[in-house]
Write a protein that holds these residues in place. Structure first.
Motif, mmCIF file in Angstrom:
data_model
loop_
_atom_site.group_PDB
_atom_site.id
_atom_site.type_symbol
_atom_site.label_atom_id
_atom_site.label_comp_id
_atom_site.label_asym_id
_atom_site.label_seq_id
_atom_site.Cartn_x
_atom_site.Cartn_y
_atom_site.Cartn_z
ATOM 1 N N MET A 228 0.364 -0.977 0.014
ATOM 2 C CA MET A 228 -0.056 -0.146 0.206
ATOM 3 C C MET A 228 0.831 1.088 0.046
ATOM 4 O O MET A 228 1.423 1.437 1.184
ATOM 5 N N PRO A 229 0.993 1.698 -0.892
ATOM 6 C CA PRO A 229 1.764 3.206 -1.056
ATOM 7 C C PRO A 229 1.344 4.156 -0.097
ATOM 8 O O PRO A 229 2.362 4.869 -0.010
ATOM 9 N N ILE A 230 0.088 4.690 -0.112
ATOM 10 C CA ILE A 230 0.153 5.033 0.857
ATOM 11 C C ILE A 230 0.860 5.894 2.195
ATOM 12 O O ILE A 230 1.023 6.104 3.120
ATOM 13 N N ASN A 231 1.389 4.123 2.581
ATOM 14 C CA ASN A 231 1.631 3.915 4.008
ATOM 15 C C ASN A 231 3.299 4.514 3.674
ATOM 16 O O ASN A 231 3.525 5.267 4.684
ATOM 17 N N LYS A 232 3.788 4.664 2.350
ATOM 18 C CA LYS A 232 4.838 6.048 2.872
ATOM 19 C C LYS A 232 4.454 7.531 3.044
ATOM 20 O O LYS A 232 5.740 7.995 3.615
ATOM 21 N N ALA A 233 3.384 7.908 2.830
ATOM 22 C CA ALA A 233 3.601 9.074 3.184
ATOM 23 C C ALA A 233 2.781 9.208 4.803
ATOM 24 O O ALA A 233 3.663 9.872 5.333
ATOM 25 N N TYR A 234 2.130 7.868 5.174
ATOM 26 C CA TYR A 234 1.277 8.057 6.154
ATOM 27 C C TYR A 234 2.201 6.949 6.910
ATOM 28 O O TYR A 234 0.962 5.506 6.759
ATOM 29 N N PRO A 235 3.308 6.165 7.155
ATOM 30 C CA PRO A 235 3.701 5.150 8.579
ATOM 31 C C PRO A 235 2.496 5.239 9.241
ATOM 32 O O PRO A 235 1.348 5.609 10.010
ATOM 33 N N LEU A 236 2.268 4.140 9.678
ATOM 34 C CA LEU A 236 1.813 3.143 10.484
ATOM 35 C C LEU A 236 2.057 4.079 11.933
ATOM 36 O O LEU A 236 1.237 4.626 12.511
ATOM 37 N N GLU A 237 3.412 4.156 12.421
ATOM 38 C CA GLU A 237 3.185 5.232 13.716
ATOM 39 C C GLU A 237 2.292 6.576 13.108
ATOM 40 O O GLU A 237 1.447 6.513 14.447
ATOM 41 N N GLU A 238 2.573 6.528 12.576
ATOM 42 C CA GLU A 238 1.264 8.283 12.084
ATOM 43 C C GLU A 238 0.040 8.052 12.065
ATOM 44 O O GLU A 238 -1.245 8.818 12.508
ATOM 45 N N LEU A 239 -0.049 7.598 11.610
ATOM 46 C CA LEU A 239 -1.535 6.477 11.334
ATOM 47 C C LEU A 239 -2.164 6.098 13.325
ATOM 48 O O LEU A 239 -3.496 6.585 13.035
ATOM 49 N N MET A 240 -1.836 5.051 13.381
ATOM 50 C CA MET A 240 -1.884 4.998 14.919
ATOM 51 C C MET A 240 -2.092 5.959 15.554
ATOM 52 O O MET A 240 -3.393 6.005 16.515
ATOM 53 N N LYS A 241 -1.564 6.813 15.072
ATOM 54 C CA LYS A 241 -1.275 8.128 16.469
ATOM 55 C C LYS A 241 -2.507 9.214 16.035
ATOM 56 O O LYS A 241 -3.883 9.403 17.084
ATOM 57 N N ALA A 242 -2.984 8.832 14.966
ATOM 58 C CA ALA A 242 -4.720 9.769 14.399
ATOM 59 C C ALA A 242 -5.556 8.891 15.083
ATOM 60 O O ALA A 242 -6.336 9.372 15.127
ATOM 61 N N LEU A 243 -5.541 7.609 15.248
ATOM 62 C CA LEU A 243 -6.289 6.683 15.754
ATOM 63 C C LEU A 243 -6.713 6.712 16.789
ATOM 64 O O LEU A 243 -8.119 6.564 17.021
ATOM 65 N N LYS A 244 -5.603 7.489 17.453
ATOM 66 C CA LYS A 244 -6.338 7.302 18.746
ATOM 67 C C LYS A 244 -6.955 8.502 19.224
ATOM 68 O O LYS A 244 -7.828 8.867 20.171
ATOM 69 N N VAL A 245 -6.282 9.230 18.900
ATOM 70 C CA VAL A 245 -7.297 10.959 18.543
ATOM 71 C C VAL A 245 -8.514 10.877 18.434
ATOM 72 O O VAL A 245 -9.353 11.170 18.730
ATOM 73 N N TYR A 246 -8.870 9.977 17.055
ATOM 74 C CA TYR A 246 -10.338 9.530 16.827
ATOM 75 C C TYR A 246 -11.468 9.229 17.736
ATOM 76 O O TYR A 246 -12.503 9.807 18.257
ATOM 77 N N THR A 247 -10.830 7.945 18.353
ATOM 78 C CA THR A 247 -11.019 7.615 19.576
ATOM 79 C C THR A 247 -11.721 8.043 21.078
ATOM 80 O O THR A 247 -12.887 7.957 21.543
ATOM 81 N N ASP A 248 -10.381 8.692 21.009
ATOM 82 C CA ASP A 248 -10.613 9.870 22.393
ATOM 83 C C ASP A 248 -11.513 10.643 22.323
ATOM 84 O O ASP A 248 -12.218 10.903 23.105
#
Length: 347
Positions: A228-248
């Motif tokens: 998934m090329p999108i991961n090069k722009a938004y790697p997993l660490e960045e993605l998981m931080k955003a998801l934590k914001v969402y769930t919070d």
């Protein structure tokens, strides 16, 4: 020409006021579209001829025409639509114990370039308008009207990346969710993204009742970069931080979509890495058998292997499901039917 489906309820009322009509005129038009499900402006019989003539000069009703429909032995129905500019998009009706779910496309083609996905066989030509997405659901609903049945759930997981077309997707969801629209509950609407972090954060701030699904498909950056090329722009660490914001902010349970690819992401180490990645998040993993696409060469795991992966996640304390396979005897993967028709048209 613009479709009347492009307006949500508030927008059609405002449009009526802008024309010097009474606000109630917008309410009437919305009722004709969604409660009576008319196919032409002329059918709006309690609206003045002058108003109808104006609408006909400026708008169409349905921007989608069904050009093909495949029905599986399990009841799954795949629709191929032609839009007013000749572009083709797909939707799928799936039947579950809990109701009828429609999978909607959000773009003509897709630019995300996921290595295993049929949607990306044809690159993105344009975004769909909210009305073109609404029309997909309404076309299926009109078929179900014949048996007094209804669409109960909608997932925006067809061709395209929904958060690459964020405004139109959110407007679409607002219309189908509205009590006077299709009345589909917010918790019955799911929007999927492969991980566009800024839009996940915008969605978090919107605080809707809609569900969020993340197309994950790999538990580490090395493998996800490949798939998934999108991961090069938004790697997993960045993605998981955003998801934590969402769930919070939303206190909503996430879904992680994980397609099992034989010999690629289906090993015990991948299950362990996946469990470590999402532990502590209010989420579950939806394991998906792969619909094989000849052009890509990936293969699906068998049921036994899927169960081994599932069991490993459950033992690690991660809730998981294995998605029921739908439409195995038709062009089930997103984009397959459209790609076939495009090839036919090119001769």
């Amino acid at each position: 020409m613009q479709s009347l489906y492009d307006f949500n309820y508030e927008q059609i009322q405002q449009y009526a006021l802008d024309q010097g009509w009474k606000k109630f005129r917008g309410h009437q038009i919305f009722q004709w579209l969604y409660r009576k499900r008319v196919q032409s402006i002329d059918e709006m019989s309690d609206i003045s001829k002058e108003c109808r003539d104006f609408l006909k000069e400026n708008f169409i009703v349905n921007p989608c025409k069904i050009v093909d429909k495949q029905v599986s032995s399990d009841g799954t129905t795949k629709y191929l639509f032609e839009l007013t500019d000749g572009a083709l998009v797909e939707s799928v009706l799936m039947i579950y114990d809990y109701g009828k779910s429609v999978c909607v496309s959000s773009q003509v083609g897709c630019n995300m370039g996921c290595d295993f996905c049929a949607s990306g066989l044809l690159k993105k030509r344009r975004d769909l308008t909210s009305g073109e997405m609404v029309a997909q659901v309404l076309s299926v609903q009109k078929d179900l009207d014949e048996t007094d049945d209804r669409v109960s759930h909608v997932v925006v997981m067809g061709t395209g990346e929904p958060f690459d077309n964020y405004e139109h997707v959110m407007n679409f969801a607002k219309t189908i969710n509205h009590d006077l629209g299709l009345g589909i509950g917010g918790r019955h609407i799911t929007i999927s993204t492969c991980g566009i972090v800024p839009k996940i954060l915008a969605f978090a701030q919107a605080k809707t009742q809609y569900n969020l699904a993340i197309s994950l498909h790999a538990p580490n950056d090395t493998l996800r970069n490949k798939l998934m090329p999108i991961n090069k722009a938004y790697p997993l660490e960045e993605l998981m931080k955003a998801l934590k914001v969402y769930t919070d902010l939303n206190n909503r349970r996430l879904t992680f979509e994980y397609i099992l690819l034989k010999g690629i992401n289906d090993q015990q180490i991948h299950a362990d890495q996946l469990a470590d990645l999402i532990r502590g998040i209010n989420a579950y993993v939806n394991l998906i058998p792969y619909n094989e696409v000849d052009e890509h060469g990936y293969r699906s795991v068998d049921r036994k292997s899927a169960m081994v992966f599932y069991d490993r996640l459950m033992k690690k304390g991660i809730r998981a499901t294995i998605r029921k396979e739908h439409g195995g005897d038709i062009d089930a993967a997103c984009g397959q039917l459209r790609a076939k028709e495009e090839k036919k048209r090119m001769g």
